[in-house]
Design a protein around this motif. Structure first.
Motif, PDB file in Angstrom:
ATOM      1  N   GLN A   1      45.318   9.740  59.870  1.00  0.00           N
ATOM      2  CA  GLN A   1      45.105   8.782  58.787  1.00  0.00           C
ATOM      3  C   GLN A   1      44.228   7.609  59.245  1.00  0.00           C
ATOM      4  N   ASP A   2      44.472   7.141  60.455  1.00  0.00           N
ATOM      5  CA  ASP A   2      43.669   6.042  61.004  1.00  0.00           C
ATOM      6  C   ASP A   2      42.210   6.485  61.165  1.00  0.00           C
ATOM      7  N   PHE A   3      42.019   7.701  61.660  1.00  0.00           N
ATOM      8  CA  PHE A   3      40.665   8.228  61.835  1.00  0.00           C
ATOM      9  C   PHE A   3      39.957   8.362  60.488  1.00  0.00           C
ATOM     10  N   GLU A   4      40.646   8.897  59.478  1.00  0.00           N
ATOM     11  CA  GLU A   4      40.048   9.067  58.153  1.00  0.00           C
ATOM     12  C   GLU A   4      39.694   7.720  57.536  1.00  0.00           C
ATOM     13  N   GLN A   5      40.536   6.713  57.748  1.00  0.00           N
ATOM     14  CA  GLN A   5      40.255   5.375  57.219  1.00  0.00           C
ATOM     15  C   GLN A   5      39.011   4.791  57.891  1.00  0.00           C
ATOM     16  N   ARG A   6      38.896   4.935  59.190  1.00  0.00           N
ATOM     17  CA  ARG A   6      37.707   4.436  59.895  1.00  0.00           C
ATOM     18  C   ARG A   6      36.455   5.190  59.467  1.00  0.00           C
ATOM     19  N   LEU A   7      36.600   6.489  59.260  1.00  0.00           N
ATOM     20  CA  LEU A   7      35.464   7.300  58.831  1.00  0.00           C
ATOM     21  C   LEU A   7      34.990   6.884  57.441  1.00  0.00           C
ATOM     22  N   ARG A   8      35.930   6.585  56.539  1.00  0.00           N
ATOM     23  CA  ARG A   8      35.557   6.118  55.201  1.00  0.00           C
ATOM     24  C   ARG A   8      34.786   4.810  55.259  1.00  0.00           C
TER      25      ARG A   8
END
Length: 106
Positions: free
Chosen positions: A16-23
């Motif tokens: 989830q943290d990775f997806e948030q940073r990617l967004r």
């Protein structure tokens, strides 16, 4: 909670943290985002952009041919391409003469 459950929960949190940073990064990685970032690094206070705007307001006539040329270019690019036809070549009609006909002519 078992060790496996803890590891799965940690993996979900990291995903989830990775997806948030990617967004957050995705818009910055587009061509416009990269160009914007490069301009910000070259001119952090956007002084060149402001100076260009002031110069164009004071002297709009030199920019007019440039804008007309860009407009013309845009119009030409948007036109559908015309098919180019190759010219038809006229061929001379030749008849095949057999060896028998050659002998008859002699």
């Amino acid at each position: 909670m078992t060790k496996l459950d803890e590891l799965e929960a940690e993996a979900d949190r990291r995903r989830q943290d990775f997806e948030q940073r990617l967004r957050k990064l995705r818009p910055r990685l587009t061509p416009l985002g990269l160009a914007d970032e490069a301009l910000r690094r070259l001119d952090p206070q956007a002084e060149a952009v402001a100076a260009t705007g002031r110069a164009l307001r004071r002297n709009p006539l030199p920019a007019l041919p440039l804008l007309l040329g860009l407009g013309w270019l845009v119009l030409e690019v948007r036109k559908p391409a015309k098919a180019v036809k190759a010219p038809k070549l006229k061929r001379k009609q030749t008849t095949l003469i057999t060896s028998q006909e050659k002998e008859m002519k002699r």
